[in-house]
Design a protein around this motif. Structure first.
Motif, mmCIF file in Angstrom:
data_model
loop_
_atom_site.group_PDB
_atom_site.id
_atom_site.type_symbol
_atom_site.label_atom_id
_atom_site.label_comp_id
_atom_site.label_asym_id
_atom_site.label_seq_id
_atom_site.Cartn_x
_atom_site.Cartn_y
_atom_site.Cartn_z
ATOM 1 N N GLN A 35 -2.286 -17.217 15.631
ATOM 2 C CA GLN A 35 -2.462 -17.534 17.047
ATOM 3 C C GLN A 35 -3.889 -17.877 17.420
ATOM 4 O OE1 GLN A 35 -0.717 -13.862 18.626
ATOM 5 N NE2 GLN A 35 0.998 -15.055 19.353
ATOM 6 N N GLY A 36 -4.797 -17.842 16.480
ATOM 7 C CA GLY A 36 -6.174 -18.151 16.841
ATOM 8 C C GLY A 36 -6.814 -17.000 17.572
ATOM 9 N N LEU A 37 -6.825 -17.046 18.901
ATOM 10 C CA LEU A 37 -7.396 -15.981 19.715
ATOM 11 C C LEU A 37 -6.275 -15.298 20.486
ATOM 12 C CD1 LEU A 37 -10.623 -17.579 21.227
ATOM 13 C CD2 LEU A 37 -10.490 -15.703 19.579
ATOM 14 N N GLU A 38 -6.070 -14.030 20.186
ATOM 15 C CA GLU A 38 -5.045 -13.240 20.853
ATOM 16 C C GLU A 38 -5.716 -12.379 21.915
ATOM 17 O OE1 GLU A 38 -3.345 -10.407 18.210
ATOM 18 O OE2 GLU A 38 -1.697 -9.873 19.549
ATOM 19 N N LEU A 39 -5.357 -12.570 23.194
ATOM 20 C CA LEU A 39 -5.953 -11.785 24.275
ATOM 21 C C LEU A 39 -5.405 -10.366 24.237
ATOM 22 C CD1 LEU A 39 -7.683 -11.682 26.888
ATOM 23 C CD2 LEU A 39 -5.587 -12.318 28.124
ATOM 24 N N LEU A 40 -6.313 -9.405 24.210
ATOM 25 C CA LEU A 40 -5.903 -7.998 24.215
ATOM 26 C C LEU A 40 -5.968 -7.408 25.621
ATOM 27 C CD1 LEU A 40 -7.774 -6.804 21.003
ATOM 28 C CD2 LEU A 40 -5.346 -7.387 21.233
ATOM 29 N N ALA A 41 -7.090 -7.643 26.314
ATOM 30 C CA ALA A 41 -7.280 -7.072 27.648
ATOM 31 C C ALA A 41 -8.398 -7.808 28.358
ATOM 32 C CB ALA A 41 -7.648 -5.584 27.541
ATOM 33 N N TYR A 42 -8.379 -7.750 29.716
ATOM 34 C CA TYR A 42 -9.530 -8.286 30.421
ATOM 35 C C TYR A 42 -9.759 -7.544 31.726
ATOM 36 C CZ TYR A 42 -6.570 -11.442 33.341
ATOM 37 O OH TYR A 42 -5.655 -11.975 34.214
#
Lengths: 111, 113
Positions: free
Chosen positions: B41-48
């Motif tokens: 997935q390349g960059l997997e968003l965890l949290a923001y």
């Protein structure tokens, strides 16, 4: 589910060739479209942020266009050089603060 | 030039240990993101976070991962207990909003044995 698709997944070009790749995103609820350059073993670096339909941005030999009505952006590289070899990521921001990244186009420029 | 600072740069530890990764966003940036680099997935968003408030952590395995911003100059990502499948590069990024670029740190390369 909001998806961002990039094509092609990868490509090889010869030094001096010009090339382009595509980022497709949902045309509804658009706020901004971002392009990043990501070299191996480094972190992504911002290239462009585009917000208006018809926007064109340019940085040296790299340029980008935006069509928000049909949901796509093109990134162009003129006269590719070996140092342009990287993964090019696009990201779409809708009404939230979340950036939705595509999986990138891996470019290899052969000397 | 202002930079996002991540520590440690590299971490090798054994399965079951607690891991804490730290991020110092660029001064004045009010959004902070944690990503994991994956092959698929390349960059997997965890949290923001925005203004230190967590907006979305749906990308994190809740049973073992936690993300916090104790103050505006520090964001943390903890894994407890760690597992070999958590081995990856974790990136922190900060920015000023959705029509501004994100600025990425150099990443933490995590290896769980």
């Amino acid at each position: 589910i909001l998806n961002v698709e990039q094509s092609p997944q990868s490509l090889h070009v010869q030094e001096g060739d010009s090339t382009n790749f595509t980022c497709s995103f949902p045309s509804s609820n658009f706020y901004a479209l971002h392009w990043y350059r990501w070299e191996t073993a480094k972190s992504p670096e911002a290239l462009f942020v585009m917000t208006l339909n018809g926007d064109e941005k340019k940085k040296g030999r790299i340029s980008a266009t935006l069509n928000t009505k049909e949901g796509y952006s093109y990134l162009y590289i003129k006269g590719s050089q070996p140092e342009d070899s990287a993964t090019y990521l696009c990201a779409f921001t809708p009404g939230t603060y979340k950036y939705i990244f595509g999986t990138g186009t891996r470019l290899k420029v052969l000397a | 030039d202002a930079r996002v600072t991540q520590t440690p740069r590299h971490k090798v530890t054994e399965m079951g240990q607690e891991v804490t990764m730290r991020c110092q966003p660029i001064l004045g940036h009010n959004t902070v993101f944690w990503y994991r680099q994956t092959m698929m997935q390349g960059l997997e968003l965890l949290a923001y976070f925005r203004n230190r408030a967590p907006l979305d952590d749906s990308g994190m395995p809740k049973d073992r991962f936690s993300a916090e911003m104790p103050d505006a100059t520090l964001a943390t990502l903890k894994i407890q207990p760690s597992e070999p499948r958590d081995s990856a590069v974790y990136f922190c990024a900060s920015g000023l909003g959705r029509n501004q670029p994100q600025h990425f740190g150099d990443g933490t390369r995590l290896s769980i044995l």
